[in-house]
Scaffold this active site. Sequence first.
Site, PDB file in Angstrom:
ATOM      1  N   GLU A 156      33.832  15.100  25.006  1.00  0.00           N
ATOM      2  CA  GLU A 156      35.085  15.441  24.325  1.00  0.00           C
ATOM      3  C   GLU A 156      34.973  16.597  23.320  1.00  0.00           C
ATOM      4  O   GLU A 156      35.235  16.415  22.124  1.00  0.00           O
ATOM      5  CB  GLU A 156      35.643  14.195  23.621  1.00  0.00           C
ATOM      6  CG  GLU A 156      36.064  13.112  24.590  1.00  0.00           C
ATOM      7  CD  GLU A 156      36.759  11.936  23.917  1.00  0.00           C
ATOM      8  OE1 GLU A 156      36.763  11.887  22.661  1.00  0.00           O
ATOM      9  OE2 GLU A 156      37.289  11.072  24.625  1.00  0.00           O
ATOM     10  N   GLU A 349      35.485   7.501  30.429  1.00  0.00           N
ATOM     11  CA  GLU A 349      35.946   6.568  29.398  1.00  0.00           C
ATOM     12  C   GLU A 349      37.366   6.145  29.709  1.00  0.00           C
ATOM     13  O   GLU A 349      38.201   6.970  30.076  1.00  0.00           O
ATOM     14  CB  GLU A 349      35.943   7.189  27.991  1.00  0.00           C
ATOM     15  CG  GLU A 349      34.601   7.345  27.349  1.00  0.00           C
ATOM     16  CD  GLU A 349      34.706   7.891  25.923  1.00  0.00           C
ATOM     17  OE1 GLU A 349      35.770   7.690  25.281  1.00  0.00           O
ATOM     18  OE2 GLU A 349      33.751   8.521  25.475  1.00  0.00           O
TER      19      GLU A 349
END
Length: 443
Positions: A156, A349
């Site tokens: 991320e 995720e």
Amino acid sequence: MATDPMPPFPPGFLWGVSTSAHQIEGAADERAPSVWDLFTAEPGRIKDGSTAAVACDHYHRYREDVALLAGLGVDAYRFSVSWPRVTSPGGLDFYDRLVDELCAAGVRPVPTLFHWDLPAGLDWLHRDTASRFADHVAAVAGRLGDRVDRWITLNEPAEHTLLGHALGVHAPGKRLLFDALPAAHHQLLAHGLAVRALRAAGARDVGIANSHGPTWPASGEPADIEAAGFYDLLLNRLFADPVLLGSYPDGLGELMPGDVRADLEAIGEPLDFYGVNYYAPTRVGAPQGTATDFGGVRVPDGLPFSLREIEGHPLTDFGWPVVPDALTELLTGFRERYGDRLPPVVITENGCSYDGLDDQDRIAYLDGHLRALHRAITAGVDVRGYFVWSLLDNFEWAEGYARRFGLVHVDFGTLERTPKASYAWLREVLRAQRSRPVTAPPA
């Protein structure tokens, strides 16, 4: 929640769970400090005043946690390697032990090489950090590569740039707004250099974990549509286009430092899979002229967009809307945008924050998102795996210990682990997937 059986996923589909080093390892006194250690030491930075000095104490209890993974029946465990720990004496020894324990338990290790815990003294605003990261990656791959066959470079970079460098609500706490763009570029360059370092070490299964979600205009008005397009550019395309297409979206390359053309050759190195972290869509409209609190983040005035609530959907304890169909929308949209430049996708995720051991809301969330994922596969998106966030309740960054994302409850006073209802539910889903014949979905 649907009561009919989960539809069968394709043969060889990879099932796993994810964690990150800073959120679970603890043992902070046995490694060098990170930017997060400095950040949490500043009063008022963490909502409950906590730190990750102990967290789940996974560093000392990893065998217990690997036993939980084996009991759950997952194929793989995505964890992150702490760069500050690797720079410390004996730091790689821990990951040696962890990988050995995973292999002995029949769980595939999937390391992420950077998950926000930058060593103190380094800065993503400086280009040299990308080269330093490549050296770190080479050292880890040289030690673990005989047992690890799948690697993730970064986790991320969009959130690390936005929350850590633009808005200052995560480490390193900088409030640079659009002057944070060099941090984005240098992370992307670090990714590309890491891919090259991994290839040089013999790695053949390499990807990244980027966060993505659909961006919905607040209305059909041109100003809202324009604002939503700009937000989508910053949070989705800025981090996907360079990796998948080898180019920045129009107008953004000029804002990046250095010889962008040469850097993009590295950033666009071919990948074996593309990791997608998905939690929720975002509703975006034109600026409203005031700062707002959104999803636990203070969004300042002066940006060319504003974030709006998504109504008509249940919310997690974090206040995030639960919209499984948006995952299907995201993945089919990616296939349409990137075509044959999109490698096989892995959901690296997906999860939610809910309290309680009898976490029926989490079960409903996971059930809905798995069915949405299956619809994307049926629609022709090449998805090869799914990782739940997270195995354990943990240190949830600026939220401290107030948010519980785990399949396993952690008592942060005693560190006792207790599997939740969602752990048992997922175990049964995985058993059912393996106990019946499966066929690939139609092309």
